[in-house]
Design a protein around this motif. Structure first.
Motif, PDB file in Angstrom:
ATOM      1  N   LEU A  10      33.700  54.437  35.414  1.00 46.10           N
ATOM      2  CA  LEU A  10      34.414  53.314  35.638  1.00 46.10           C
ATOM      3  C   LEU A  10      33.776  51.682  36.705  1.00 46.10           C
ATOM      4  O   LEU A  10      33.727  51.633  37.319  1.00 46.10           O
ATOM      5  N   ASN A  11      34.255  51.309  36.097  1.00 45.38           N
ATOM      6  CA  ASN A  11      33.956  49.914  36.489  1.00 45.38           C
ATOM      7  C   ASN A  11      35.227  48.626  37.356  1.00 45.38           C
ATOM      8  O   ASN A  11      34.822  48.074  37.291  1.00 45.38           O
TER       9      ASN A  11
ATOM     10  N   ASP B  50      38.141  46.791  39.742  1.00 45.08           N
ATOM     11  CA  ASP B  50      38.243  46.656  41.051  1.00 45.08           C
ATOM     12  C   ASP B  50      39.456  46.235  41.609  1.00 45.08           C
ATOM     13  O   ASP B  50      40.072  46.852  41.317  1.00 45.08           O
ATOM     14  N   SER B  51      39.421  46.295  42.511  1.00 39.89           N
ATOM     15  CA  SER B  51      41.181  45.637  43.759  1.00 39.89           C
ATOM     16  C   SER B  51      41.819  44.691  42.485  1.00 39.89           C
ATOM     17  O   SER B  51      42.596  44.064  42.875  1.00 39.89           O
ATOM     18  N   THR B  52      40.999  43.681  42.069  1.00 38.87           N
ATOM     19  CA  THR B  52      41.838  42.650  41.174  1.00 38.87           C
ATOM     20  C   THR B  52      41.959  43.059  39.366  1.00 38.87           C
ATOM     21  O   THR B  52      42.665  42.466  39.041  1.00 38.87           O
ATOM     22  N   THR B  53      41.867  44.402  39.074  1.00 40.56           N
ATOM     23  CA  THR B  53      41.747  44.671  37.951  1.00 40.56           C
ATOM     24  C   THR B  53      43.288  44.828  37.707  1.00 40.56           C
ATOM     25  O   THR B  53      43.856  45.540  38.610  1.00 40.56           O
ATOM     26  N   PRO B  54      43.567  44.642  36.607  1.00 40.65           N
ATOM     27  CA  PRO B  54      45.300  44.866  36.166  1.00 40.65           C
ATOM     28  C   PRO B  54      45.788  46.295  35.890  1.00 40.65           C
ATOM     29  O   PRO B  54      44.268  46.704  35.235  1.00 40.65           O
ATOM     30  N   ASN B  55      46.731  46.564  36.552  1.00 39.78           N
ATOM     31  CA  ASN B  55      46.947  47.703  36.137  1.00 39.78           C
ATOM     32  C   ASN B  55      46.428  48.608  34.986  1.00 39.78           C
ATOM     33  O   ASN B  55      46.696  49.582  35.061  1.00 39.78           O
TER      34      ASN B  55
END
Length: 155
Positions: free
Chosen positions: A109-110, A112-117
């Protein structure tokens, strides 16, 4: 006097039952993720020590009212807790067994908190080999940077 002893024994027994360590990982590899707060207290760079981009991860996939796939992972100050339940394959793992199974998946898994849903859900489906006939997927993550996010997809 007897009542006082019975009450004390009852309270102590309740406390012992509440201290369930079945989900604790006792055989933590040396490259396991470091707890963010512990690493900060030690003055270490958290991102250098963490094996994953998160300190908590929860996955809930519902296939039907009676079939689900669930993953729980927490890296706490007191240690790592891990749990994997797969109703379709009758798998129930906790502690070391769950961690051993989940570690190679987590490393893939790569996001982060900014990755789109949608990207997060797509990645989780691929990495955890989620069958396409699911009804809903919910992923809750607390990232190393302290951000908490929830990702959902309902068919």
């Amino acid at each position: 006097m007897r009542i006082k002893y019975l009450l004390t024994i009852s309270v102590m027994a309740s406390l012992l039952v509440g201290c369930n360590d079945k989900e604790k990982v006792t055989d933590v590899p040396t490259n396991a993720p470091a707890d963010q707060s512990t690493a900060q207290q030690a003055g270490d760079n958290v991102t250098d020590q963490a094996a994953y981009n998160f300190v908590e991860f929860s996955l809930d996939v519902d296939y039907s009212a009676t079939e689900s796939y669930e993953v729980e992972y927490e890296d706490k100050r007191s240690g790592i807790e891990a749990k994997l339940e797969d109703d379709r394959n009758n798998i129930r793992l906790q502690g070391d067994e769950a961690y051993t199974k989940l570690d190679p998946l987590f490393k893939q898994l790569n996001f982060d908190s900014t990755t789109p849903n949608d990207e997060v859900i797509d990645q989780v489906i691929k990495v955890f080999n989620i069958e396409d006939n699911y009804q809903s997927i919910e992923v809750e993550v607390e990232f190393v940077d302290g951000n908490e996010k929830e990702f959902k997809r309902i068919k």
